[in-house]
Motif scaffolding. Sequence first.
Motif: not given
Lengths: 419, 694, 302
Positions: A257-264, A295-314
């Motif tokens: 939720q809150g991920a970016g888009t030009g039009a929603a 063997g299954f990859t989970v990619i997290a998206a939406g307001r990932v703003s920094s390396a710290e966000d990255t580390a936390k989501l991982i």
Amino acid sequence: MEISSYLRVPKRESIEFWNDNRIMHIRELATSAKPRYVWDPCKEGSRRLLDRVRFRAEVGEGNGWNSTLEPLEDLDASCDIAYGRIWMAAPLYLGDMSFGALSGVPNVALARAADETGTLCGIGEGGVHPDVARCRRIFVQWASARFGLDLHALRLGMGTVIKIGQGAKPGIGGHLPGAKVVSIISKTRRIPVGVDAISPAPHHDIYSIEDLEQRIWALKEATGNPVFVKVAATNYVPYVAAGVARMGADGIIIDGQGAGTGAAPSVVRDNVGIPIELAVPSVDRMLRREGMREGFTVIAAGRVSSAEDTAKLIALGADCVSIATAALIAMGCIMVHKCHLGFCPAVLTNRIEEEPKKVLSLDVATRWVTNLIRGWTGELKLILERVGLNSVRELVGRRDLLTAGDISEDSRRAMGLER
Amino acid sequence: MSGEPLEISHVKSGCGVFGVLRKRGAPPISPEVALAGIECVRYRGSRFGAGFGLVRTGPQSRRIKAFAASDEVAEELRRELQQRIGKVELIGSEYASDGKIYASYVFEPVDEQDHRSLRRSIGAVNRAFSRPTIRARIYSWGRYVEVFKGIGYPSDVYELYSLSDKVEAADLWISHTRQPTNSPGRLPIWSHPFASGEWAIVHNGDVSSFGANMEFLSSLGADSFVGTDSEVIALLLDYLTSEIGLKLEEACRALVNPFEGSEDTLTGQQLSALRGAQLDGPFSVVAGFSDGNEAFMVVLVDRFKFRPIVVGEDENYFYAASEEAQIRRVSPNARVWTIEPGGYMIASTDRGLIRPGRRARELFMRFSSSVRHPTPTGVVIDALGLNHSRINSLLRDLAVRGCEEVSLINVSGQRYIGVGVDRPLKVKIHGTPGNCLANFNDCVDFEVFGSVQDDVGDVMHGGSVVVHGDARDVLGQALQGGYVFVKGNAGNRCGIQMREYSHKRPYMVIGGTVDDYLGEYMAGGVIVVLGLGYEDSDLPLVGKYVGSGMVGGRILVRGEVPRDRIGYLPPREDVVQYLRGLKLDGELDDRTFRELISAQHLDYEILRERLAPDLLKRVGKLFEHKYFRRLRIEPVRLDAERFEDVCSVLREFGKRFSLEREVERALDGRFTLIEPLRGPTVDAVRRELPKEEG
Amino acid sequence: MVETPRFIIDHIVSDGAQVTRPSIDPYREPVETHLYLFNGTLRLSMPVAIGGLRDLGKEEVSEVIRACYRMGVLVDLNGLTEVPEEALRRQSHAIAPIGAANSSMVNALQLTISGPDATELETMRPVHENQTLVARVPPLEDTSFYRDLFEAGFRGIIIDEDLDHHDAVELEVATSVCDRALKVPGPDGLPMRNLISLLVSSERLRSSSDAFKLIGLGAEVVVLPEAWKIAIDYRPQMERPLLSERLEYFLIGVQKELKLLAGAAGVSSLWTSLVGSRELFRSIELDNSLRVRLGVKSAGEW
């Protein structure tokens, strides 16, 4: 005229997630290619759940943080993307912005940056831009309208993304007005000039989990490439993820939720979907319970703003994150929210014309994104060092490294954290 | 999650379903038929669950069947049951438990109780044994209905219960293979069929009204759920018929809930009384029921027809299945037809076909039965036992080696045929190909002697698909080159998102009729619906919402298309209400008001014709929105000049099916042309107050 | 959440249908918003109603009544001392307060009940046989109170958050409690809840999404006494055609947003599938005990 420097960020009246500090941090990385912080100071005072969760290492450090900024030499960040095992230099996926939503140069810059840095770039639903087609590390998107797709285009990428939903507008389709369908858009999307380009809300061949399976294997049959499924983080996302895994997809991209888009439609953006930091841990837990995480990859998206966000989501259970708005900011976006109007001051989402007066410098934009990824990766290494790990892969699902701050009991349990 | 009451968790699943019902005088149905009908779509399901259900009429004794963790628990359950319904005997278990999975135990009550109090007792027992976790569960307790279900593929469950040895033939069988999104533990209780009283159902879907349905049932006293929408459907059918006393047809209508304005719409009073019993979201249900005298097969499908379902009949039996190949497997020459969106089919052993599942009775009669098979030509491949990868790699190899023509014989449900073949080739298919035929096709010419299923020709850029039978749903989605010919009827959402680009223009010609959403989102190309064989009928050749969201291209339908079937209109009731208000305000004269509301089709165009601009502007707001596009709806003759390309395509169609004379006759008649009006769109958007984007 | 939450509803999110069931495009396919009140006797085009007419001039009230009638929308005449002529001519679409002049001539008659101890509960009888009695009550968390209203003969309840009571709770809680309280077997074997209509009203309600969530918690109609005034930039003595035109566009806009939210959740009929369908919603960062009182699960829970 070629744009090759950053614009001043205008004053904004309302409080926004992408505040000036976050923008400045990204610009510093994009210009220097070097880490700036270990622990991201931009999270202070933020309401976002992810910002209120901390690494125990940071809490333990007291005030001595951000002192040392020398990253480790090596980072083992390979993400197993099954069905071909795609290696990545950093767990970063440049996320799914289409040609049409962006004006061409930014699309090419992102794809080139992915090639240069050994990351991946999702090209979104707009067909393949001719210069993007020359890049290797791209994921071609199969969305409800199938714009610009045929066997050849599908086989261009390293993988295919079936886009079911996006975080900013779960369950809602898209509409590019006919006026924006100019010659080059028409060519890449294979639709007539001047006719509205509609993306139906659902895929009309995917009404169920077994329908999705059918499409996954049709695409594998056609391309021989791994297939990912992109969904919005919604109430039932753990079930959806388990289904996606069981149906033979190689990974899932979950857009919060809150991920970016030009039009929603704002009513949907604000009231449908859940934050990525709640979706990821529950998906991870469901997949483990069902024995399908391996063997299954989970990619997290939406307001990932920094390396710290990255580390936390991982640490919460993702393998990799997707960055989109941050990459746009690196290319000069000043967050004026005029994307859908066609006159973006940073010429990122401006209207596509035959002979535009202003264009973004491709070389500069590519360098900015490449730098961002390098600086970001540097910060990620610093965090790994602080939490005592040698590789990103060891970090996956390490909830024990995190501590729930002042978040509610329900959220804490959903994230599987201790106080 | 732990700590939450069991019944709240929602177990989602998708699946394959099958049903077969005996006609009067026909031999009873052996369990092998139920197995054959479901095993051929085992790829729709998984190892996570399958099951069978039967219905027998005449004098039968009641069997109460429960899954339990052990003999001790089963005995405990017997005592609990006995306390409530009098003496109960444990007959035994149906298969031995290996300790890991629950065994199925059979009980027999000595004294008969009335249906309501028995159901209440069963619910109470189930509730008692489901806390904190499920230790046992009664899953079948009918006199005429019996369920056999477990973990595994259909063949595993069939073996587990030794159905072929132990179970006699019956009047009706239903079977199911399950594809769960989530499989909680290894309990067989989440497998289908679900039964309540004399109802057993198999279901493919994920009902969005689940919460409302469950609360409706709770407010009638139902108090134990395993938490799936499928169980809820069985309970609803049982409660509506036995507790509230609805007739079979009424109960079907209450569940399916046809859109307002349909022939079968429930009245406001009925809806008020039964609100919460309506199913929403995707479902296709095959149910068996008996009152002791006759056995009924009931098939329900949702208002949008989001799930596949076909029905059929031959001399002796009625059939229902997820895919046509299932029916052909057990009855190669059955007549097979589809159920309309929001439709329901009811058949019984004694009365035959009570509702065909298509409102216009004549229409279903015209669906194809068997198709004439010419002698295979070119390189002949027997597809029996070959999977799609093998078939496609053979096709690719042959194409590379310069082969021009291949005949695939004995095709039965294989999906993706032709996907990835990127050199010119003629492929003749004998049988019933599975879904996703000719996807991404660019240069292959397919000819099918039989019917095709869903998702044919998706993103096709060139080549052709010629079908001698019928086609099902989502035919030619995003078709952007080449042509698709169907001799018979086609289903829902044909030609949606068709488009043309540069020199490529796709054509789709349907010889018979189509269902809803023809050419939705269409942006180019031509669709023609000929309705051959329906020349003398007044019935519309198309379903509802023709050309909804259309932005380009042309749709041509022989004869006249009722205007309320074109595009998506606001509810008629709302338009009438607005006009009624204007009349009360004194702004609309009584005569115009009465003319308008008695008009058959209250669409935007008739308002444009009859109302002054200021009034049109006011009522028009009910129709307009930012994506609103007016359509040109025009009666035309296909003159050679304006429709040159269409005429030559239609003649080609006639040639391919030896229907030259019929096509010429159609070309002499009138068509309805539907295409978007070019030019600026209605400026309604700017007048709207709440901001909206999209 | 994107904005700073102020109310309980701001902590609740709706579902987005994907993969296991499709979402529905409300611009090209039907998403039904109509409903019936009072045992199927009154069809409304949408589950929002207009209220807050107390301070409007007589002419403006009439204009609102006319616009709502055209739109098939209910008007809540609470606070008026006289039932306007316009409403009598279009009475089926209005609920009038008892005691107001001409109120004996309307179909739906409203009586304000101050709380569970109110004496009106005992004595109330309709003026004539066809009149539906509607109780206007403060938001209480009192199961037996709501059932007593049914037993007393009321066939409609308006939970009005702007009525004071010393035990008043948030409207969200009262709505969910009332909906569930009435989900018990009633006369003729039908659920009691199906024989009585539930409406809710509060001046703080802002938008279609507030209405959508209250419907999910159990309301059949959500009365907006203030939101419409803000949306159409209402000013006293504003031009009447402008008032009604803007009001109509406001209602259409609300209806479209309701359809978008329903379509996104894969729901094609608000009234039959959404009312009281708490399962479709999740809470984010809500106090655990409050969440349980609402009967809603938390995000991340399955």
